[in-house]
Structures are given as structure tokens and as C-alpha cells.
Design an enzyme around this catalytic site. Structure first.
Site, PDB file in Angstrom:
ATOM      1  N   HIS B 215     -11.799   1.312  15.195  1.00  0.00           N
ATOM      2  CA  HIS B 215     -10.559   1.001  14.470  1.00  0.00           C
ATOM      3  C   HIS B 215     -10.235   2.240  13.639  1.00  0.00           C
ATOM      4  CE1 HIS B 215      -7.739  -1.740  12.272  1.00  0.00           C
ATOM      5  NE2 HIS B 215      -7.896  -0.786  11.354  1.00  0.00           N
ATOM      6  N   HIS B 217      -7.524   5.236  11.980  1.00  0.00           N
ATOM      7  CA  HIS B 217      -6.220   5.384  11.332  1.00  0.00           C
ATOM      8  C   HIS B 217      -5.657   6.776  11.567  1.00  0.00           C
ATOM      9  CE1 HIS B 217      -6.403   1.816   8.296  1.00  0.00           C
ATOM     10  NE2 HIS B 217      -6.658   1.444   9.529  1.00  0.00           N
ATOM     11  N   CYS B 248      -2.281   0.513   5.741  1.00  0.00           N
ATOM     12  CA  CYS B 248      -1.980   1.171   4.476  1.00  0.00           C
ATOM     13  C   CYS B 248      -1.395   2.562   4.639  1.00  0.00           C
ATOM     14  CB  CYS B 248      -3.236   1.295   3.606  1.00  0.00           C
ATOM     15  SG  CYS B 248      -4.120  -0.212   3.396  1.00  0.00           S
TER      16      CYS B 248
END
Lengths: 321, 321
Positions: B215, B217, B248
Site C-alpha cells: 500500500h 503513496h 492524505c
């Protein structure tokens, strides 16, 4: 002006192409003084090779009308920097050498369709042009290296796929024509990491020490992934542009060239020394922004900042803000 | 509703987290019908695992108030899809199982500081919570897989560097607690490709088949480069979010999560089968945009389009526009 002395040997060379590739891609003309201030700031950040302009007719590209002056000033101010210029032909090469450029770069298309559309010459005609340029470079008092970037090496928006054999055959012919370095350019942002790895591996096998830079674009977001693949294939010179300026951005939000700031961050975070410091590189970005008010700059690292606890590849911590 | 049948076995699993990670990161609430339309469109594009929501108290996260309904509808409409839900604790897991979620995912922080700040529990307390959830999942009529994503695995904005030994030790303890898959999350966008490769290699060595998803970003632009490194380290499940929604985003222009569209393009261009088709994926993007008018979506491939001559990993050409 002194440049940053890092005390360690860089493992990769980041070749900053913004003042040429970036500035020729926008419609505005950056004033000469602003260009020189930006180049000074880039040198200050530790960049050792800077493509400062293009020797093309001013009527075709008014943004580059001051290229000789920019080359002269840059070489005078930065004895330690490889001040490079793009030259499309022998005439451009003569002008660049007269201005004192320390390295020349010529784009030669692997796609016949792109070559005809771009310079109205076949690949064969460009090869002959390059042969003459190589002879010219060799007979300078001090050898001036000649680089060719094979454009559309990973695909062409006119002809689609470009056979890999064509690319390697052209690169080989260019090396035999006396070119010092032959790099590969993803002119149209079509490359993927598997292809980058495959083609640079073949290039290095065919050309050995004459295998040159990776010039990769971020058109579909794969810029850094492609740089990583090129690095893993043994490439050690990477073109990049501050703020991602240039490289024919396709659409709003789409940066063209690989962003210098993000590329330096990636390598340094990985533990690969670039010789470039990110804090003065961000200062250079501000100098660029001041010289081109309102122009869009790309790059995620400048927005996000350095992560907490970041250390450079050589173990240094960033200087406190 | 039928999903795309590609006739070939995907080599990687793209786990779409947008309906959970994306929608919980924005301040607006997407209407339930719009969520379901988006999930339908994602399924239509060939996505086989979709994280549709989070079982958290509605007063804390009103965007997720309809999660049980979304899970129920999604499972009913898409028998072939792994409809996944995030659960922060045993209570959430009970609710998710009651709604019929086919897989549960729990975030557990590798950073003690982040764990305390995020869920007000120590890592040890979270481990005990996970142990109970694993027991709960095992005693369902049909086994419901439980995944943990180790958050802040690559660094933490509160404590800075997170020791790799801490990450592997926690992952190992989670596997022993009965978790089916343990993945690693770059919660704060601090990962670099060398670290990703190192940590996933260690994870796979320690956990074998229980080593789970990456996962990652895109906070500093390294999202796809990190995915490439994870792929090379043997990872075959990748979380991504359509339009880069969520994760975010740190600043304007900074996408948080890896963008599904760009990730699918990268793998397919490399010759790695994802099972996802880009044309219906762009339709799903339009459905998302219609459900969240005015919301910024990220991704370069949607802007640039597919390159001329593009073929999918299985040799198919895109359908004509």
C-alpha cells in the site's frame, strides 16, 4: 561562483535540461539575466552538467535568441560545470563551439516519420550531419564531447511503436560516426520500465562506455519508475528538468520531463549519491519561479518537503530550515 | 451485474481502496447511490478486490455512515468480487461480518507514537485486538480472510524512521495471531524503492504466503517507482485508488494514494496482466467525478490517454474510442 563541495563522489550524474528543454517549451521568453541567475542557483545546488540553451535560429525559437550569451556567461562563471548546448546541425555546432560550450548534444530520431516532421531530414541524413559535427568537435583545441540523444526511442506519436532493433542499429551507427555518448529519449512519454530496462541493457551491451543518458518523461506518471529501471540497467546519467518544465507537457497537471527535485530525492533516499543538495535546489526553484512568474512548476517533493528523519545518501542531515 | 471476463489469468491483483481510503479522506459525503454506481463501474473495469468502506462510528466519520448498506449491496451485486471493509477493532469486525463483507482489513501501526495518536492503543493492545478478530473470522460459516496493513512501515511523521526490525517483528507476531495476510503501508509517503525492496523481501522471507499487499503513496512522486520495486521483490497485490483519491494528499497537486489508472497502465505496458481494462476504468473515473462534482482527481494516464500502438499485456488492442 563556487559550487557546493560535497566531499563525496556522486554515483549518478543528474543532467539538468531545464534552461534548454524547459524554456524552449514555453511560449514566453525568460530574460537573459533571469536565466543566468537560475543557472547560478542550479550550480550552487551541486548540479554538474547543465544544458543551458539551444543553437537554433532565433526566428524559429525566440526564447533561445540569447543562447550564445548564456553559454559565454555560464562557462565564465562556472569553470567546474559542464555547460552543454543543444545543436540541431553543423551550423549550430559551429556557433556553440564559438561561444565556448563544453559539451554538445544533438537529437536524432529513431522514427523516420518523427525525423522528417521535426528536422525535415531522414535518419541517414542526420547521421551524416552528426559525422561532420563529430569531426568538428574532435578538431577543437580541447576535445568537446558530442552526445546524441536518440529521440522517440521508446515509441513515436506519429508511427507508434519503434522497433528496438532500429534504435540499437541507429545508436551503433552514431557511435561509429564518432559520437562520444549515445543516450535514449522517451520524447513522447511512451516508455515503460520493462522496455527501459531492456533497451538500455541492449544499448550498454552494444556501445559499452559510449552508452549515455536516460532522458525520460513523466507524461503518464512513469518518469521515476522508468529512471529506477534505467538505473538498475546500469545507467548513471539522468536528464531531468527543474519543476518538470518542458518536455511537451501533454495536459494540465501532466509534467513533461522528469522533475529534478523528485529524482534527486528518490536517489538520495535510496542511498545513491547525486552530488545535489535539496535545500539549495529548492532555492533554485524559487529563482526559476521568480524569473517566470505565474508559470506552473511540477514536483511532489517541493510540495511535501523532506520527510522527518531524512538523511542524504552520504549520511548528512538536511540543514535546518 | 457481470464483470469483464478477460480469458487470461491476472498476474497481479490491483486492490481498489478508493471507496474507503479515498472517500474517508475528503470532507464531503458521497451519496450511497453514487458510491454503489462507482463500485459497479469499478467491477465492470475488471477490479476483483474493492475496499468499499470502513466500519467506524458514524459520528467520527460521517462519510462512512452507510458502510453496512454499501457492503450488503456490493456483495449482492458482485458475487465475483472480494468486497472488503476496513475494521479498526472487534466491534467493527462484528458489524462488517454481519453485513456480509468477504474480507476484512485492519491497520496496525509499526510506530508506537502513531498507534497511540491514531487509535489510542499500543501496538501490543492492537495485536490482542487482532487476535480476537482472527478468531472471529475463523468461526464464520465460510472463512473470511483477515488482512492487516502495517501502517507507517516505511517511516512515521511523528517518530521519523521506523526500525525495519520492528516492522518485521510486528508482521511476524500478526501472522502468528492468525492473520491471513500482512501487508506494508507507506502511510506517510516516506518510502523509497531501495527500502521497499528490502522490506518486502524480508517480509516474504519471514511470512511466506502470508506476506500481503503493498500500500504505497505518491506523496513525493515515488508511488509507481515504489510499486515497481515491490513487484520486483515478489509482491503481487497492490493497493491503489482511482483518481489518487485519499491517502492524505499533503498539498495541492500532491496525490496521496497510488493512482489506479497509472498503475494499471504501467503494469499492462510492461506486459504484466492486471485483469483490468483501461477504457472501462476511465468510465469508472467519470462515474466517480459525477458523484463528487468539483473534487480534484489525479493521474497522468487519464490526461495523456493511451499511447499510439498500445497493447495490453495479453496482446489485445484497446477498443476504439
Amino acid at each position: 561562483m563556487s559550487t557546493v563541495n560535497r566531499g563525496t563522489t556522486p554515483e549518478v550524474l543528474i543532467s539538468e535540461v531545464g534552461p534548454r528543454d524547459g524554456l524552449q517549451s514555453i511560449s514566453r521568453t525568460m530574460p537573459t539575466e533571469a536565466k543566468l541567475a537560475w543557472i547560478d542557483a542550479l550550480a550552487q545546488a551541486g548540479l554538474k552538467e547543465i544544458e543551458v540553451g539551444s543553437f537554433v535560429p532565433a526566428r524559429l525559437m525566440p526564447q533561445m535568441a540569447d543562447v550564445a550569451e548564456v553559454v559565454r556567461h555560464s562557462t565564465a562563471r562556472h569553470p567546474g560545470i559542464t555547460v552543454m548546448a543543444l545543436v540541431p546541425n553543423v551550423r549550430g555546432a559551429e556557433a556553440a563551439l564559438a561561444a565556448g560550450a563544453r559539451k554538445l548534444t544533438v537529437p536524432v530520431s529513431a522514427s523516420e516519420a518523427h525525423s522528417m516532421a521535426n528536422v525535415r531530414k531522414t535518419r541517414e541524413q542526420m547521421l551524416e550531419e552528426v559525422r561532420q559535427m563529430a569531426a568538428l568537435c574532435r578538431c577543437q583545441p580541447t576535445h568537446v564531447p558530442l552526445e546524441v540523444g536518440v529521440s522517440t526511442a521508446f515509441g513515436c506519436t506519429l508511427q507508434g511503436a519503434v522497433p528496438e532493433d532500429d534504435v540499437i542499429r541507429l545508436a551503433d551507427a552514431l557511435a561509429h560516426a564518432g559520437v562520444d555518448e549515445v543516450g535514449l529519449s522517451d520524447t513522447t512519454g511512451m516508455a515503460n520500465p520493462a522496455q527501459v530496462r531492456r533497451l538500455f541493457t541492449r544499448l550498454r551491451r552494444a556501445l559499452g562506455e559510449r552508452a549515455g543518458a536516460a532522458h525520460l518523461h513523466n507524461t503518464r506518471g512513469l518518469g521515476l519508475a522508468n529512471c529506477l529501471a534505467a538505473y538498475e540497467a546500469g545507467v548513471r546519467t539522468f536528464d531531468a528538468s527543474q519543476g518538470g518544465l518542458g518536455g511537451c507537457p501533454y495536459a494540465p497537471g501532466a509534467s513533461g520531463n522528469v522533475v529534478t527535485e523528485d529524482l534527486v530525492f528518490m536517489f538520495e533516499a535510496m542511498g545513491v549519491r547525486t552530488g545535489v543538495d535539496l535545500e539549495p535546489l529548492l532555492v533554485a526553484r524559487a529563482v526559476l519561479a521568480a524569473g517566470l512568474p505565474g508559470e506552473s512548476l511540477y514536483g511532489m517533493t517541493p510540495e511535501a518537503g523532506l520527510p522527518l528523519g531524512f538523511t542524504y545518501a552520504d549520511g548528512r542531515r538536511p540543514s535546518p530550515a
